[in-house]
Design a protein around this motif. Sequence first.
Motif, short mmCIF file in Angstrom:
data_model
loop_
_atom_site.label_atom_id
_atom_site.label_comp_id
_atom_site.label_asym_id
_atom_site.label_seq_id
_atom_site.Cartn_x
_atom_site.Cartn_y
_atom_site.Cartn_z
N ASP A 85 0.86 -1.17 0.00
CA ASP A 85 0.00 0.00 0.00
C ASP A 85 0.91 1.23 0.00
O ASP A 85 2.14 1.10 -0.07
N THR A 87 0.43 3.72 2.41
CA THR A 87 0.39 4.31 3.75
C THR A 87 1.63 3.98 4.56
O THR A 87 2.21 4.86 5.20
N ASP A 131 -3.94 7.93 -2.97
CA ASP A 131 -4.01 8.21 -1.54
C ASP A 131 -4.00 9.70 -1.24
O ASP A 131 -3.38 10.48 -1.95
N ASP A 133 -3.60 11.92 2.67
CA ASP A 133 -3.44 11.76 4.11
C ASP A 133 -3.06 13.08 4.76
O ASP A 133 -2.39 13.93 4.14
N TYR A 284 -5.01 0.66 11.89
CA TYR A 284 -6.08 1.63 12.15
C TYR A 284 -6.40 1.71 13.64
O TYR A 284 -6.41 0.69 14.35
N GLY A 305 -10.27 3.85 4.01
CA GLY A 305 -9.15 4.39 4.79
C GLY A 305 -9.51 4.50 6.25
O GLY A 305 -10.43 3.84 6.73
N TYR A 308 -4.79 6.32 11.70
CA TYR A 308 -3.71 5.45 12.18
C TYR A 308 -2.76 6.32 13.01
O TYR A 308 -1.94 7.05 12.51
N SER A 326 -7.94 6.14 0.43
CA SER A 326 -7.36 5.80 -0.86
C SER A 326 -8.45 5.40 -1.84
O SER A 326 -9.30 4.56 -1.52
#
Length: 455
Positions: A85, A87, A131, A133, A284, A305, A308, A326
């Motif tokens: 991924d 992240t 993504d 964030d 998460y 998503g 986290y 994402s």
Amino acid sequence: MSQPPTRIVPRVLKGFRDYLPQAMLVRERLMETARRVYRSYGFSPIDTPALEYLEILLGKAGEESDRQLYKFQDHGGRWVGLRFDLTVPFARFSAEHIHELGTPLKRYQIGTVWRGENPQRGRYREFVQCDFDTIGTRSLASDIETALVIYDLMCAVGFPEITLRVNSRLVLTGLLDKFGLADRSVAALRALDKLGKLGRERVLDELQAVGLNASDAERFLAATQITGSNDAVLAQLDQLLTGVPVGQQGVSQLRELVAAVEAAGVPPAVVRIDASIARGLDYYTATVYETFLNALPDIGSVCSGGRYDNLAELYTDQELPGVGASLGIDRLLAAMEKLGRVPQAATPATVLITYFDPARLHDYLRLAAQLRAAGIGVEVFPEPKKLSVQLKYADRRGFKVAIIAGSDEFASGSCQVKDLARAVQHDVPMDPDYRSIIRAITQILTETQESPIQF
């Protein structure tokens, strides 16, 4: 006599796919749309390598993700892995660069990821994630903004009719505490995450396998499947979690998120509290999101998503909580294909200039250059072939307009501008700056609701 070479069968690996121009044009437009939406909220682009040291990736998202990793030793004998991924690499990136970038850091990244999982409709072993964030803040405002970005993104890609299912790991943690599963929360949440795939009975079996008795397993699963309006679901969860502070904190945050996104203009029917949403990745910690197309919910979540808060602590002493989501480009594309929403055009250009007179090549190229300068995508047919051949090519590729000009047309000072969709031709003057041709093309594209601008 030498032997002919052995033919290699042209094929792709299971779980991978080729993208023909029709699909790839849509795919690229989806990526550009995602970039535009992310930038409108102030997210900045970054990129990270496809390969990471294996220790960066292992143990961050759970046993299943570790099993799905493509890993190998490189030429230097180092163990490396392809990112599963964006992240986890972003957490590493943040730990490495946060001192020069500062917080909060808002980033977006579009890139290919790889997972060695079982392929199915809309799920591949190689796929693109888009993504976005925010890292460096625990503020619920960032969780709320994440929901707003998801809604605006889905509207921008042509799917305003969605259900954004939202939950909180804090609520689930509270329920697990209530049922005596706090020490086995990871296994219990992994079991819950399989509810849509395995069904109720098999999830109950897995919950019992990790330590719940049959009665408590039924009660826990029933608590995650409360239905009704958002207010009703939250009220029941609040009552269930009386005396469990972490769970009630989760309920309070969900209540504020629902109120805030509605205040920002998101239709009330879009966001639904769903206590069964767990998200399978272990990192998460609070709010989690899954987005379903109302027209094709069985394709699965197309934008997922969550929050986290502890992931980056594996790489740095600095506290770097994060939240984001994402867009799964390839799953969304599979849904569009299933729904018949992928245009059949195999070209990004809208106009084909047919080529008849070899002595006029420079004139064809000059005309094409003027149209491109006006923002119109143009292709010049490469050979002076019969008109029927060139128009067949135009039809197969999906051009909207053809310009027909041979020696007679150049001599008379006018050409034919053909509306290919409606099979209508117009005589148009070939003035020195080609403004008449540009106006004719723009008029055709406007009437057929096509953008004259190439993508």
